[in-house]
Design an enzyme around this catalytic site. Structure first.
Site, short mmCIF file in Angstrom:
data_model
loop_
_atom_site.label_atom_id
_atom_site.label_comp_id
_atom_site.label_asym_id
_atom_site.label_seq_id
_atom_site.Cartn_x
_atom_site.Cartn_y
_atom_site.Cartn_z
N SER A 141 1.15 -1.00 0.01
CA SER A 141 0.10 -0.06 -0.04
C SER A 141 0.72 1.21 -0.06
CB SER A 141 -0.80 0.09 1.38
OG SER A 141 -1.50 1.30 1.40
N TYR A 154 -1.90 -1.03 10.33
CA TYR A 154 -1.85 -1.25 8.74
C TYR A 154 -0.71 -0.58 8.32
CZ TYR A 154 -3.84 -1.11 3.88
OH TYR A 154 -3.98 -1.32 2.84
#
Length: 277
Positions: A141, A154
């Site tokens: 990401s 995350y």
């Protein structure tokens, strides 16, 4: 289509929806065959039915090593080989202020986002080493490229995905195996819809909201990430390994935006917008 993956077999985790489903569809369009892995069985079977005999769906929780190993085993048993492993499955995971994040939420987030990539890489490597070739694609990401683009846990997990990818690539390169990561920016999926609208099914509004901040006038769609995965899986990327392919139309340079995840309050967000442990 051009048959860029003719004769190749891939395992795609998190393939019942969103980016994973788009990757599976794109691979099949280019002549590939896929084992689809997910815990969303109804959606997974729907994708498999749509794509036909070129795919097989198997239930698998990627946070469990045995499930990942079994999925890879299903590829070799059903299709006779494994050419590409796409470690895509993910959740948003633990959100909220760092002082309030529960240890169990941390553990679950790391298990799904990072440990699963380790399991997939480990067991795919065992098969690929024997055959002397392969492509492993790990879904990172932009939150793994810089801080401020996702929740704390995350962000830590996606940094770990990139670190693992780049650490493993030189080792497996000697066996003809390429290991790369894709770092998508905000992409219109059910999870993005939940984050932006509170409704995992409201893709239209999510597309509008995400598109407002997009640098090229539209949001990223799952097909954009699938095309990146296709490149990395294909012979066109034969000399690409240890790379992090950022697919975000330069959104990563915009700046710090993780305050919205802190303001959500301590919780854990799963696939399809489910929340709570």
């Amino acid at each position: 289509m051009t048959g860029r993956l003719n004769g190749q077999v891939a395992v795609v985790t998190g393939a019942a929806s969103g980016i994973g489903a788009a990757i599976a569809e794109r691979f099949v369009e280019e002549g590939g065959r896929c084992v689809l892995v997910d815990i969303q069985d109804d959606a997974g079977h729907d994708v498999a039915m749509k794509l036909g005999d070129a795919v097989r769906y198997v239930h698998g929780d990627v946070s469990r090593e045995g499930d990942v190993a079994s999925a890879i085993g299903a590829a070799t048993e059903h299709f006779g080989q494994l050419d590409c492993m796409v470690n895509n499955a993910g959740i948003l995971g633990a959100v909220g202020p760092i002082a309030d994040i529960d240890a169990a939420a941390w553990d679950r987030t790391i298990a799904v986002l990072l440990s699963s990539v380790f399991y997939g890489t480990k067991h795919a490597a065992r098969v690929m080493i024997e055959h002397g070739s392969g492509s492993i694609i790990n879904m990172a990401s932009t939150a793994g490229v810089r801080a401020g683009l996702g929740p704390h846990v995350y962000t830590a997990a996606k940094h770990g995905v990139i670190g693992l990818t780049q650490s493993v690539a030189p080792e497996l390169g000697r066996y003809g195996i390429r290991v790369n990561a894709i770092a998508p920016g905000g992409t219109v999926t059910g999870l993005t819809a939940y984050i932006t609208t509170g409704d995992a099914g409201n893709l239209d509004e999510a597309s509008e909201r995400v598109g407002k901040s997009a640098t090229i006038g539209r949001p990223a769609m799952p097909i954009d990430i699938a095309n990146a995965a296709l490149f990395l899986a294909s012979a066109e990327a034969a000399y690409v390994s240890g790379a992090v392919l950022v697919v975000d139309a330069a959104a990563e340079v915009i700046g710090d935006r993780n305050s919205r995840f802190v303001e959500m309050g301590a919780n854990i967000v799963h696939e399809a917008g489910r929340s709570g442990l």
